[in-house]
Design a protein around this motif. Structure first.
Motif, mmCIF file in Angstrom:
data_model
loop_
_atom_site.group_PDB
_atom_site.id
_atom_site.type_symbol
_atom_site.label_atom_id
_atom_site.label_comp_id
_atom_site.label_asym_id
_atom_site.label_seq_id
_atom_site.Cartn_x
_atom_site.Cartn_y
_atom_site.Cartn_z
ATOM 1 N N THR A 23 0.890 -1.493 0.223
ATOM 2 C CA THR A 23 -0.139 0.048 -0.123
ATOM 3 C C THR A 23 0.761 1.420 -0.103
ATOM 4 O O THR A 23 0.594 2.298 -0.840
ATOM 5 C CB THR A 23 -0.965 0.037 1.206
ATOM 6 O OG1 THR A 23 -1.650 -1.386 1.502
ATOM 7 C CG2 THR A 23 -2.282 1.315 1.107
ATOM 8 N N ASN A 57 2.218 1.489 -3.621
ATOM 9 C CA ASN A 57 1.119 1.361 -4.569
ATOM 10 C C ASN A 57 1.313 0.291 -5.761
ATOM 11 O O ASN A 57 1.531 0.572 -6.759
ATOM 12 C CB ASN A 57 0.833 2.636 -5.102
ATOM 13 C CG ASN A 57 -0.546 2.626 -5.831
ATOM 14 O OD1 ASN A 57 -1.322 1.700 -5.584
ATOM 15 N ND2 ASN A 57 -0.522 3.789 -6.673
ATOM 16 N N VAL A 92 -11.711 4.226 -4.472
ATOM 17 C CA VAL A 92 -10.545 4.453 -3.383
ATOM 18 C C VAL A 92 -10.304 3.174 -3.090
ATOM 19 O O VAL A 92 -10.930 2.168 -3.039
ATOM 20 C CB VAL A 92 -10.988 5.451 -2.366
ATOM 21 C CG1 VAL A 92 -11.704 6.486 -2.772
ATOM 22 C CG2 VAL A 92 -12.251 4.668 -1.509
ATOM 23 N N ARG A 93 -8.907 3.221 -2.388
ATOM 24 C CA ARG A 93 -8.122 2.099 -1.903
ATOM 25 C C ARG A 93 -8.853 1.987 -0.581
ATOM 26 O O ARG A 93 -8.827 3.004 0.449
ATOM 27 C CB ARG A 93 -6.711 2.189 -1.706
ATOM 28 C CG ARG A 93 -6.007 1.891 -3.183
ATOM 29 C CD ARG A 93 -4.511 1.778 -3.092
ATOM 30 N NE ARG A 93 -3.965 2.835 -2.569
ATOM 31 C CZ ARG A 93 -2.811 2.976 -2.176
ATOM 32 N NH1 ARG A 93 -2.132 1.775 -2.437
ATOM 33 N NH2 ARG A 93 -2.226 4.105 -1.799
ATOM 34 N N GLN A 152 -11.496 3.896 4.049
ATOM 35 C CA GLN A 152 -10.592 4.353 3.356
ATOM 36 C C GLN A 152 -9.152 4.707 3.785
ATOM 37 O O GLN A 152 -9.115 5.348 4.836
ATOM 38 C CB GLN A 152 -11.028 6.013 2.620
ATOM 39 C CG GLN A 152 -12.395 5.789 2.118
ATOM 40 C CD GLN A 152 -13.061 7.299 1.705
ATOM 41 O OE1 GLN A 152 -12.159 7.880 1.345
ATOM 42 N NE2 GLN A 152 -14.477 7.295 1.863
ATOM 43 N N GLU A 209 -6.579 6.108 2.481
ATOM 44 C CA GLU A 209 -6.082 7.422 2.525
ATOM 45 C C GLU A 209 -6.770 8.499 2.853
ATOM 46 O O GLU A 209 -6.783 9.817 2.499
ATOM 47 C CB GLU A 209 -5.751 7.589 0.785
ATOM 48 C CG GLU A 209 -4.646 6.520 0.250
ATOM 49 C CD GLU A 209 -4.506 6.744 -1.298
ATOM 50 O OE1 GLU A 209 -5.352 7.311 -1.797
ATOM 51 O OE2 GLU A 209 -3.345 6.374 -1.636
ATOM 52 N N ASN A 210 -7.795 8.001 3.702
ATOM 53 C CA ASN A 210 -8.620 9.078 4.535
ATOM 54 C C ASN A 210 -7.968 9.308 5.797
ATOM 55 O O ASN A 210 -7.962 8.302 6.639
ATOM 56 C CB ASN A 210 -10.051 8.908 4.366
ATOM 57 C CG ASN A 210 -10.929 9.870 4.992
ATOM 58 O OD1 ASN A 210 -10.486 10.722 5.779
ATOM 59 N ND2 ASN A 210 -12.295 9.925 4.469
ATOM 60 N N GLU A 211 -7.354 10.473 6.170
ATOM 61 C CA GLU A 211 -6.839 10.695 7.491
ATOM 62 C C GLU A 211 -7.844 10.562 8.593
ATOM 63 O O GLU A 211 -7.459 10.666 9.885
ATOM 64 C CB GLU A 211 -6.289 12.076 7.583
ATOM 65 C CG GLU A 211 -5.020 12.156 6.467
ATOM 66 C CD GLU A 211 -4.218 13.357 6.695
ATOM 67 O OE1 GLU A 211 -3.997 13.730 8.069
ATOM 68 O OE2 GLU A 211 -3.583 13.874 5.676
ATOM 69 N N PHE A 235 -2.614 6.237 7.953
ATOM 70 C CA PHE A 235 -1.731 6.060 6.613
ATOM 71 C C PHE A 235 -0.838 7.062 5.813
ATOM 72 O O PHE A 235 0.065 6.922 5.585
ATOM 73 C CB PHE A 235 -2.628 4.904 5.683
ATOM 74 C CG PHE A 235 -1.756 4.494 4.394
ATOM 75 C CD1 PHE A 235 -0.842 3.570 4.340
ATOM 76 C CD2 PHE A 235 -2.018 5.189 3.272
ATOM 77 C CE1 PHE A 235 -0.214 3.250 3.369
ATOM 78 C CE2 PHE A 235 -1.178 4.789 2.120
ATOM 79 C CZ PHE A 235 -0.462 3.680 2.246
ATOM 80 N N VAL A 236 -1.728 7.806 5.506
ATOM 81 C CA VAL A 236 -1.135 9.049 4.862
ATOM 82 C C VAL A 236 -0.175 9.645 5.636
ATOM 83 O O VAL A 236 0.709 10.156 4.960
ATOM 84 C CB VAL A 236 -2.361 9.963 4.475
ATOM 85 C CG1 VAL A 236 -1.745 11.230 3.565
ATOM 86 C CG2 VAL A 236 -3.417 9.198 3.459
ATOM 87 N N ARG A 295 2.967 7.648 5.294
ATOM 88 C CA ARG A 295 3.345 7.913 4.049
ATOM 89 C C ARG A 295 4.305 9.143 3.846
ATOM 90 O O ARG A 295 5.297 9.331 3.174
ATOM 91 C CB ARG A 295 2.495 7.567 2.755
ATOM 92 C CG ARG A 295 2.974 7.605 1.562
ATOM 93 C CD ARG A 295 2.045 7.351 0.544
ATOM 94 N NE ARG A 295 0.909 8.397 0.688
ATOM 95 C CZ ARG A 295 -0.134 8.450 -0.045
ATOM 96 N NH1 ARG A 295 -0.801 7.398 -0.679
ATOM 97 N NH2 ARG A 295 -0.988 9.607 0.177
ATOM 98 N N ASP A 296 3.729 10.182 4.061
ATOM 99 C CA ASP A 296 4.145 11.428 4.136
ATOM 100 C C ASP A 296 5.579 11.725 4.972
ATOM 101 O O ASP A 296 6.480 12.093 4.531
ATOM 102 C CB ASP A 296 3.109 12.640 4.435
ATOM 103 C CG ASP A 296 2.323 12.616 3.267
ATOM 104 O OD1 ASP A 296 2.277 11.989 2.291
ATOM 105 O OD2 ASP A 296 1.330 13.199 3.741
#
Length: 432
Positions: A71, A74, A261-262, A272, A274-276, A281-282, A285-286
């Motif tokens: 994930t 990607n 969406v993933r 979701q 990628e939904n904070e 998760f976001v 990753r950042d």
């Protein structure tokens, strides 16, 4: 073009030098030199060489390590599922070549296999420590070579450890505390609460506070995002307060409204990835890839590797200063070590010679004692043989005398018999 400040070294008269104490002053340039393009040169060179990043994933089997890595980048890294029936903890090492736009990344993912599946989990951290130290040792050996080749050398040192915590909602397990305590001075640890969708938001926040409290009470150092850069200080400082990250991984695409969406589809709704508002998760990753990747690599080199290198060289007898606190050169240390090694070899050789001579003497003494014992035994047997021989000779003499007596008796008996026969014959003749 506007004039820019420049620090240049200049000659200062002796009297002025004694008054100021330094020989550097700031000047302004009157024209364009071009060294403002240095950052662009570094960027172009870095893009041409490519980048590398090494991730260590530590967590129980089935906790979602492979899914989260897929994930994060990607992509489907095609990793086989691990079994729960390993007798010992192992490591699975895989390297991938990834490309985003014109940037190439050599990604190495090291995952634990069988971690937490054994009944006795006391030494589960040992293979991890040994692997991390082995990569430090390999880099140190390459660094100590006469002809080094760091351009083509693949740096396999671990830059970050993603430690996956089971979403129990209560506290850290003993294996978690023991492992992180033994690796926190060797690698940058980022704790993650795996499968965070199994805990409610209220319980998740309490669980985070409980984890942070246990880490502090046990003296475990986790990686702190740097706050010395003005451009990232605010966001990194905010993210430090949200550790450990609660993450969920998924490569499945789910339809939400009119877009895909993933995420994960549940009867009660869609999570979701990628939904904070749903998970961190976001943020992970950042923080991991977009903002602090180079800092992770720098921390690995300047702190963890330097600590290992320092301890290793000190064990080998190298030091920066001598007994009188004066700096020592590498040549001096080498000559001193060489002389000590030579003296030690001489002492050991002399000890071996003495031991050899002593063993030879001991063997000679043993052989002489054995020879003496054999000689005594031989003399004893010789005396016994002589006595036996004398006995046999005496018996032979007695036997010969008995034989002579027997022949004498036989002769006398024959004479008497002849006389008797003669007398009988004469008697018969007379009677006639």
């Amino acid at each position: 073009m506007a004039e820019k400040p420049l620090c240049m070294s200049t000659q200062i008269p002796h009297d002025e030098d004694t008054q100021r104490g330094d020989s550097v002053r700031c000047l302004t340039t009157l024209g364009h030199f071009g060294f403002e393009c240095l950052p662009h040169q570094l960027v172009n060179q870095s893009i041409q060489q490519g980048f590398s990043f090494n991730i260590l994933c530590v967590g129980e089997t089935g906790i979602g390590k492979s899914t989260l890595i897929d994930t994060l980048f990607n992509t489907n890294l095609k990793d086989k599922k691990s079994s729960h029936f390993y007798s010992n903890v192992g490591l699975k090492i895989q390297t991938y070549e990834l490309q985003e736009s014109n940037v190439q990344l050599k990604l190495t993912v090291v995952k634990t296999v069988g971690y937490g599946d054994q009944i006795n989990k006391e030494a589960s951290y040992q293979p991890i420590v040994e692997y991390v130290d082995a990569q430090f040792e390999a880099y140190l050996q390459e660094e100590l070579k006469i002809k080094r080749s760091f351009i083509d050398y693949h740096d396999s040192r671990i830059h970050v450890c993603l430690y996956f915590i089971s979403p129990t909602g209560h506290s850290l397990k003993s294996i978690d505390l023991l492992t992180m305590k033994n690796i926190d001075n060797k690698v940058n640890i980022i704790p993650l609460i795996a499968k965070a969708d199994t805990i409610s938001k209220n319980d998740l926040q309490k669980f985070k506070c409980k984890i942070v409290s246990e880490l502090v009470s046990n003296g475990i150092q986790i990686y702190q995002f740097p706050t010395d850069d003005e451009t990232t200080a605010q966001v990194n400082s905010s993210m430090n307060g949200q550790l450990p990250f609660a993450v969920v991984g998924s490569m499945d695409e789910v339809k939400v409204g009119k877009r895909m969406v993933r995420g994960r589809q549940y009867p009660w709704g869609v999570l979701q990835v990628e939904n904070e508002n749903h998970c961190d998760f976001v943020k992970l990753r950042d923080m991991l890839l977009c903002i602090n990747m180079e800092d992770l690599k720098e921390q690995t080199h300047t702190q963890h590797y330097e600590r290992y290198r320092c301890c290793k060289l000190e064990k080998m007898g190298f030091t920066d200063v001598g007994p009188d606190n004066k700096p020592l050169s590498f040549q001096e240390i080498y000559e001193d070590k060489r002389q000590k090694f030579y003296d030690q070899c001489q002492r050991e050789e002399e000890e071996l010679k003495q031991k050899f001579m002593q063993r030879v003497k001991d063997k000679e003494t043993t052989f002489k004692e054995s020879e003496k014992e054999l000689q005594e035994k031989f003399e004893h047997l010789k005396r016994v043989q002589q006595e036996e021989t004398m006995k046999f000779e005496e018996k032979r003499r007695q036997l010969e005398e008995e034989i002579m007596d027997f022949y004498k008796l036989k002769a006398v008996s024959g004479t008497l018999q002849t006389l008797v026969c003669t007398n009988i014959k004469k008697e018969k003749d007379r009677k006639k």
